[in-house]
Design a protein around this motif. Structure first.
Motif, PDB file in Angstrom:
ATOM      1  N   VAL A   1       0.852  -1.192   0.000  1.00 45.82           N
ATOM      2  CA  VAL A   1       0.000   0.000   0.000  1.00 45.82           C
ATOM      3  C   VAL A   1       0.888   1.242   0.000  1.00 45.82           C
ATOM      4  N   PRO A   2       0.869   2.021  -1.082  1.00 49.55           N
ATOM      5  CA  PRO A   2       1.774   3.181  -1.174  1.00 49.55           C
ATOM      6  C   PRO A   2       1.619   4.163  -0.019  1.00 49.55           C
ATOM      7  N   GLU A   3       0.383   4.390   0.422  1.00 49.87           N
ATOM      8  CA  GLU A   3       0.166   5.344   1.508  1.00 49.87           C
ATOM      9  C   GLU A   3       0.849   4.890   2.801  1.00 49.87           C
ATOM     10  N   LYS A   4       0.832   3.592   3.044  1.00 56.11           N
ATOM     11  CA  LYS A   4       1.475   3.080   4.252  1.00 56.11           C
ATOM     12  C   LYS A   4       2.994   3.130   4.136  1.00 56.11           C
ATOM     13  N   LEU A   5       3.515   2.887   2.969  1.00 57.02           N
ATOM     14  CA  LEU A   5       4.958   3.012   2.754  1.00 57.02           C
ATOM     15  C   LEU A   5       5.401   4.459   2.930  1.00 57.02           C
ATOM     16  N   ALA A   6       4.592   5.389   2.444  1.00 59.72           N
ATOM     17  CA  ALA A   6       4.924   6.804   2.607  1.00 59.72           C
ATOM     18  C   ALA A   6       4.932   7.182   4.080  1.00 59.72           C
ATOM     19  N   LEU A   7       3.972   6.654   4.853  1.00 55.28           N
ATOM     20  CA  LEU A   7       3.942   6.926   6.292  1.00 55.28           C
ATOM     21  C   LEU A   7       5.178   6.354   6.972  1.00 55.28           C
ATOM     22  N   ALA A   8       5.579   5.143   6.592  1.00 53.56           N
ATOM     23  CA  ALA A   8       6.782   4.541   7.168  1.00 53.56           C
ATOM     24  C   ALA A   8       8.008   5.393   6.885  1.00 53.56           C
ATOM     25  N   GLU A   9       8.083   5.928   5.671  1.00 53.07           N
ATOM     26  CA  GLU A   9       9.225   6.787   5.327  1.00 53.07           C
ATOM     27  C   GLU A   9       9.203   8.058   6.155  1.00 53.07           C
ATOM     28  N   GLU A  10       8.015   8.644   6.329  1.00 51.90           N
ATOM     29  CA  GLU A  10       7.901   9.844   7.159  1.00 51.90           C
ATOM     30  C   GLU A  10       8.326   9.566   8.591  1.00 51.90           C
ATOM     31  N   ARG A  11       8.096   8.343   9.045  1.00 55.43           N
ATOM     32  CA  ARG A  11       8.379   7.990  10.436  1.00 55.43           C
ATOM     33  C   ARG A  11       9.796   7.464  10.629  1.00 55.43           C
ATOM     34  N   GLY A  12      10.612   7.506   9.582  1.00 59.00           N
ATOM     35  CA  GLY A  12      12.027   7.229   9.776  1.00 59.00           C
ATOM     36  C   GLY A  12      12.565   5.957   9.192  1.00 59.00           C
ATOM     37  N   ALA A  13      11.790   5.242   8.375  1.00 58.88           N
ATOM     38  CA  ALA A  13      12.343   4.057   7.720  1.00 58.88           C
ATOM     39  C   ALA A  13      13.526   4.448   6.849  1.00 58.88           C
ATOM     40  N   ASP A  14      14.583   3.664   6.893  1.00 55.32           N
ATOM     41  CA  ASP A  14      15.775   3.970   6.108  1.00 55.32           C
ATOM     42  C   ASP A  14      15.578   3.662   4.633  1.00 55.32           C
ATOM     43  N   ALA A  15      14.661   2.748   4.317  1.00 54.83           N
ATOM     44  CA  ALA A  15      14.275   2.469   2.933  1.00 54.83           C
ATOM     45  C   ALA A  15      12.931   1.771   2.965  1.00 54.83           C
ATOM     46  N   THR A  16      12.135   2.002   1.935  1.00 55.10           N
ATOM     47  CA  THR A  16      10.857   1.316   1.807  1.00 55.10           C
ATOM     48  C   THR A  16      10.854   0.513   0.506  1.00 55.10           C
ATOM     49  N   ILE A  17      10.158  -0.612   0.529  1.00 58.87           N
ATOM     50  CA  ILE A  17      10.123  -1.514  -0.622  1.00 58.87           C
ATOM     51  C   ILE A  17       8.664  -1.794  -0.959  1.00 58.87           C
ATOM     52  N   ASP A  18       8.245  -1.413  -2.140  1.00 60.26           N
ATOM     53  CA  ASP A  18       6.911  -1.706  -2.629  1.00 60.26           C
ATOM     54  C   ASP A  18       6.968  -3.050  -3.339  1.00 60.26           C
ATOM     55  N   VAL A  19       6.478  -4.091  -2.689  1.00 60.47           N
ATOM     56  CA  VAL A  19       6.651  -5.440  -3.230  1.00 60.47           C
ATOM     57  C   VAL A  19       5.672  -5.741  -4.364  1.00 60.47           C
ATOM     58  N   ARG A  20       4.819  -4.791  -4.707  1.00 56.57           N
ATOM     59  CA  ARG A  20       4.046  -4.949  -5.950  1.00 56.57           C
ATOM     60  C   ARG A  20       4.952  -4.762  -7.163  1.00 56.57           C
ATOM     61  N   GLU A  21       6.021  -3.969  -6.981  1.00 63.84           N
ATOM     62  CA  GLU A  21       6.878  -3.600  -8.101  1.00 63.84           C
ATOM     63  C   GLU A  21       8.268  -4.212  -8.016  1.00 63.84           C
ATOM     64  N   ASP A  22       8.755  -4.473  -6.791  1.00 66.00           N
ATOM     65  CA  ASP A  22      10.132  -4.926  -6.606  1.00 66.00           C
ATOM     66  C   ASP A  22      10.175  -6.237  -5.840  1.00 66.00           C
ATOM     67  N   ASP A  23      11.114  -7.095  -6.194  1.00 65.98           N
ATOM     68  CA  ASP A  23      11.331  -8.337  -5.471  1.00 65.98           C
ATOM     69  C   ASP A  23      11.946  -8.041  -4.110  1.00 65.98           C
ATOM     70  N   LEU A  24      11.335  -8.575  -3.061  1.00 60.12           N
ATOM     71  CA  LEU A  24      11.780  -8.248  -1.703  1.00 60.12           C
ATOM     72  C   LEU A  24      13.208  -8.723  -1.452  1.00 60.12           C
ATOM     73  N   GLY A  25      13.501  -9.975  -1.784  1.00 58.87           N
ATOM     74  CA  GLY A  25      14.840 -10.495  -1.538  1.00 58.87           C
ATOM     75  C   GLY A  25      15.907  -9.741  -2.285  1.00 58.87           C
ATOM     76  N   GLU A  26      15.658  -9.444  -3.559  1.00 53.65           N
ATOM     77  CA  GLU A  26      16.636  -8.700  -4.357  1.00 53.65           C
ATOM     78  C   GLU A  26      16.807  -7.285  -3.831  1.00 53.65           C
ATOM     79  N   SER A  27      15.722  -6.651  -3.424  1.00 61.22           N
ATOM     80  CA  SER A  27      15.813  -5.284  -2.909  1.00 61.22           C
ATOM     81  C   SER A  27      16.645  -5.232  -1.636  1.00 61.22           C
ATOM     82  N   VAL A  28      16.405  -6.187  -0.734  1.00 66.45           N
ATOM     83  CA  VAL A  28      17.177  -6.219   0.513  1.00 66.45           C
ATOM     84  C   VAL A  28      18.642  -6.522   0.211  1.00 66.45           C
TER      85      VAL A  28
END
Length: 344
Positions: free
Chosen positions: A199-226
């Motif tokens: 959910v893009p809105e939730k990822l944006a909130l996580a970024e606002e709250r200090g996440a060092d990186a966010t991964i949208d798994v609809r578009e990117d492979d989680l394992g490869e991104s990490v």
């Protein structure tokens, strides 16, 4: 007093009940605010969670805080009328082997608010054991106090993962538990915390709250991104808070060799295939995290110190008579956290 009762899936009624009186070891708390948890929504929609079935009218709500209104005779030395408090919603038997080992969250005879057949806190007054009632400092609001419960889930998960200073952490799922697990990991000293969701809105909130990186798994492979974020090594700890099958399966791809995976989210299907050879070859630790134990004092202290932000995850607050509308809003995928204001 007014009480919001789930009569059947999808149907609340607000009714009048007698105000409780405290037993000798209890306090009666006038409830101020209660968080709407994902489990509450699940009972509202489906009438059950696994083996826990709503077979008779049930009062939901287990994330609560308010003011002490009456005190049992054995709790006089601990509280005064008017004290602002938060309630830990699970009360164990205190006699079984789990309780005696200090693992009281695993007690098979626990009374847990809003878990059939035990009523919860969508009520103007609740009688509760003083031992599981915690005073709030002046700097901590009742809204924050109520959210000590989901924060405790995050604290316990971080402890289960042994998150420490300098660690890298991946949190899968940006619901309230995932966001507060991120906060708990940061408070434990993690150097980097990455989060994933769909959910893009939730990822944006996580970024606002200090996440060092966010991964949208609809578009990117989680394992490869990490892998890209960690120079091919993987994170020290994965905290899985989504309950999504793909996220659970991918945890072992995202964690480093010798790392730890902590599972919080409940999958729709209890059995999910995992590559046991990869778990063995990489000497991974897979750990469950069930509710919490001995976390409320830490949660209150973190709030008092301003080390975490729980109020920032709240999307809306509604009054008790509007409980049905509040739950419909809480069902929306973009909603992180809804609250009910209970006091008149």
């Amino acid at each position: 007093m007014r009480v919001a009762v789930l009569e059947e899936p999808g149907s609340f009624v607000v009714e009048e009940r007698d105000k409780p009186a405290p037993d000798p070891d209890e306090v009666v708390v006038e409830i101020g605010e209660v968080g709407i948890c994902g489990s509450d929504v699940h009972y509202y929609e489906h009438g059950r969670i696994g083996d826990y079935v709503v077979e008779s009218p049930l009062v939901l709500g287990h994330e609560s805080a308010g003011e002490v209104a009456a005190i049992g005779e054995n709790a006089d030395d601990d509280f005064d009328v008017g004290d602002r408090v938060t309630l830990e919603p699970g009360v164990p038997c205190r006699r079984c082997p789990y309780c005696k080992r200090g693992e009281y969250n695993l007690c098979p005879d626990v009374t847990f608010m809003a878990t059939p057949p035990d009523d919860g806190a969508f009520a103007e007054f609740v009688a509760w054991p003083a031992d599981f009632t915690y005073r709030l400092p002046d700097s901590v609001s009742t809204r924050e106090g109520a959210l000590c419960e989901p924060l405790s889930v995050g604290i316990h998960a971080a402890r289960r993962g042994e998150v420490g200073v300098g660690d890298s952490v991946l949190v899968t799922g940006c619901g309230p538990i995932g966001l507060l697990a991120m906060e708990a990991a940061n408070a434990a000293g993690a150097a980097e915390v990455f989060v994933s969701d769909v959910v893009p809105e939730k990822l944006a909130l996580a970024e606002e709250r200090g996440a060092d990186a966010t991964i949208d798994v609809r578009e990117d492979d989680l394992g490869e991104s990490v892998s890209d974020l960690t120079d091919g090594e993987g994170v020290d700890v994965v905290i899985e808070a989504s309950g999504a099958d793909p996220a659970i399966r991918t945890t072992i791809d995202a964690v480093r060799r010798g790392g730890t995976v902590v599972l919080i989210g409940l999958a729709q299907d209890a059995e999910i295939p995992l590559d046991t050879s990869e778990i063995i070859d990489n000497e991974l630790d897979l750990r469950g995290s069930f509710r919490y134990r001995n976390t409320y004092p830490a949660a209150v202290q973190l709030l008092a110190d301003g080390a975490v932000d729980v109020a920032g995850i709240v999307d809306f607050e509604m009054e008790l008579p509007d409980v049905g509308e509040a739950f419909e809003r809480a069902k929306e995928s973009e909603t992180v956290k809804g609250m009910l204001s209970v006091s008149r």
